[in-house]
Scaffold this motif. Structure first.
Motif, mmCIF file in Angstrom:
data_model
loop_
_atom_site.group_PDB
_atom_site.id
_atom_site.type_symbol
_atom_site.label_atom_id
_atom_site.label_comp_id
_atom_site.label_asym_id
_atom_site.label_seq_id
_atom_site.Cartn_x
_atom_site.Cartn_y
_atom_site.Cartn_z
ATOM 1 N N ASP A 22 0.824 -1.217 0.000
ATOM 2 C CA ASP A 22 0.000 0.000 0.000
ATOM 3 C C ASP A 22 0.858 1.267 0.000
ATOM 4 O O ASP A 22 0.513 2.252 -0.653
ATOM 5 N N PHE A 23 1.936 1.241 0.740
ATOM 6 C CA PHE A 23 2.792 2.427 0.821
ATOM 7 C C PHE A 23 3.399 2.755 -0.534
ATOM 8 O O PHE A 23 3.344 3.897 -0.985
ATOM 9 N N THR A 24 4.003 1.760 -1.184
ATOM 10 C CA THR A 24 4.615 2.028 -2.492
ATOM 11 C C THR A 24 3.542 2.362 -3.529
ATOM 12 O O THR A 24 3.804 3.122 -4.461
ATOM 13 N N ALA A 25 2.333 1.850 -3.360
ATOM 14 C CA ALA A 25 1.234 2.212 -4.256
ATOM 15 C C ALA A 25 0.910 3.700 -4.097
ATOM 16 O O ALA A 25 0.691 4.412 -5.090
ATOM 17 N N ALA A 26 0.884 4.168 -2.852
ATOM 18 C CA ALA A 26 0.615 5.590 -2.597
ATOM 19 C C ALA A 26 1.741 6.458 -3.152
ATOM 20 O O ALA A 26 1.490 7.507 -3.751
ATOM 21 N N VAL A 27 2.988 6.017 -2.966
ATOM 22 C CA VAL A 27 4.133 6.753 -3.512
ATOM 23 C C VAL A 27 4.048 6.799 -5.030
ATOM 24 O O VAL A 27 4.231 7.849 -5.650
ATOM 25 N N ASP A 28 3.737 5.676 -5.641
ATOM 26 C CA ASP A 28 3.625 5.605 -7.100
ATOM 27 C C ASP A 28 2.519 6.528 -7.603
ATOM 28 O O ASP A 28 2.701 7.245 -8.589
ATOM 29 N N GLN A 29 1.390 6.523 -6.925
ATOM 30 C CA GLN A 29 0.268 7.362 -7.329
ATOM 31 C C GLN A 29 0.657 8.851 -7.234
ATOM 32 O O GLN A 29 0.375 9.620 -8.146
ATOM 33 N N GLU A 30 1.292 9.239 -6.147
ATOM 34 C CA GLU A 30 1.717 10.633 -5.972
ATOM 35 C C GLU A 30 2.774 11.012 -7.005
ATOM 36 O O GLU A 30 2.735 12.103 -7.574
ATOM 37 N N PHE A 31 3.687 10.120 -7.277
ATOM 38 C CA PHE A 31 4.722 10.372 -8.277
ATOM 39 C C PHE A 31 4.090 10.598 -9.647
ATOM 40 O O PHE A 31 4.446 11.540 -10.358
ATOM 41 N N ARG A 32 3.129 9.760 -10.001
ATOM 42 C CA ARG A 32 2.452 9.904 -11.302
ATOM 43 C C ARG A 32 1.660 11.211 -11.372
ATOM 44 O O ARG A 32 1.612 11.871 -12.402
ATOM 45 N N ARG A 33 1.057 11.601 -10.235
ATOM 46 C CA ARG A 33 0.307 12.861 -10.192
ATOM 47 C C ARG A 33 1.246 14.039 -10.415
ATOM 48 O O ARG A 33 0.979 14.925 -11.210
ATOM 49 N N LEU A 34 2.373 14.022 -9.730
ATOM 50 C CA LEU A 34 3.338 15.113 -9.874
ATOM 51 C C LEU A 34 3.954 15.131 -11.266
ATOM 52 O O LEU A 34 4.165 16.189 -11.853
ATOM 53 N N LYS A 35 4.234 13.964 -11.778
ATOM 54 C CA LYS A 35 4.855 13.861 -13.087
ATOM 55 C C LYS A 35 3.925 14.390 -14.175
ATOM 56 O O LYS A 35 4.360 14.975 -15.155
ATOM 57 N N GLY A 36 2.639 14.214 -13.994
ATOM 58 C CA GLY A 36 1.662 14.666 -14.974
ATOM 59 C C GLY A 36 1.375 16.152 -14.902
ATOM 60 O O GLY A 36 0.791 16.728 -15.810
ATOM 61 N N ASN A 37 1.785 16.808 -13.844
ATOM 62 C CA ASN A 37 1.532 18.232 -13.668
ATOM 63 C C ASN A 37 2.665 19.027 -14.321
ATOM 64 O O ASN A 37 3.799 19.004 -13.862
ATOM 65 N N ASP A 38 2.368 19.746 -15.405
ATOM 66 C CA ASP A 38 3.400 20.480 -16.150
ATOM 67 C C ASP A 38 4.100 21.532 -15.298
ATOM 68 O O ASP A 38 5.305 21.730 -15.401
ATOM 69 N N THR A 39 3.338 22.218 -14.450
ATOM 70 C CA THR A 39 3.935 23.258 -13.610
ATOM 71 C C THR A 39 4.955 22.658 -12.664
ATOM 72 O O THR A 39 6.071 23.150 -12.535
ATOM 73 N N ARG A 40 4.584 21.567 -12.030
ATOM 74 C CA ARG A 40 5.518 20.914 -11.108
ATOM 75 C C ARG A 40 6.708 20.325 -11.860
ATOM 76 O O ARG A 40 7.824 20.350 -11.375
#
Length: 103
Positions: A13-31
């Motif tokens: 679950d922890f690495t799933a949450a990290v992966d999800q957050e990483f993908r969210r940040l990666k998809g954000n052009d500003t970030r």
């Protein structure tokens, strides 16, 4: 966590949450631009640090040459020839001589 960093595979679950957050940040052009500028700043800082170390090494070499010339009573002309091979900047050579030769 190590498996996730090495392979990108989610294992709990922890690495799933990290992966999800990483993908969210990666998809954000500003970030993404923000992270890219941080990476540029780090690269610049590393470059400056490398140059600073190089400059310190050259000054240490000049200091040793000057101290050797003083101890062994070598003439100033041969010392200047050596320093000009290391440093192209006459003002910097004069500064080094003032600092280490004319004490």
């Amino acid at each position: 966590m190590l498996t996730y960093f090495n392979t990108g595979q989610v294992s709990d679950d922890f690495t799933a949450a990290v992966d999800q957050e990483f993908r969210r940040l990666k998809g954000n052009d500003t970030r993404r631009e923000y992270f890219m500028s941080i990476e540029s700043i780090i690269t610049m800082a590393e470059s400056y640090a490398r140059q600073e170390g190089y400059d310190e090494g050259r000054e240490e070499a000049a200091k040793l040459l000057i101290e050797d010339a003083v101890q062994n009573q070598r003439d100033l002309d041969s010392l200047l020839t050596s320093l000009k091979a290391i440093f192209k900047d006459q003002a910097h050579i004069d500064e080094l001589l003032t600092k280490y030769y004319y004490r």
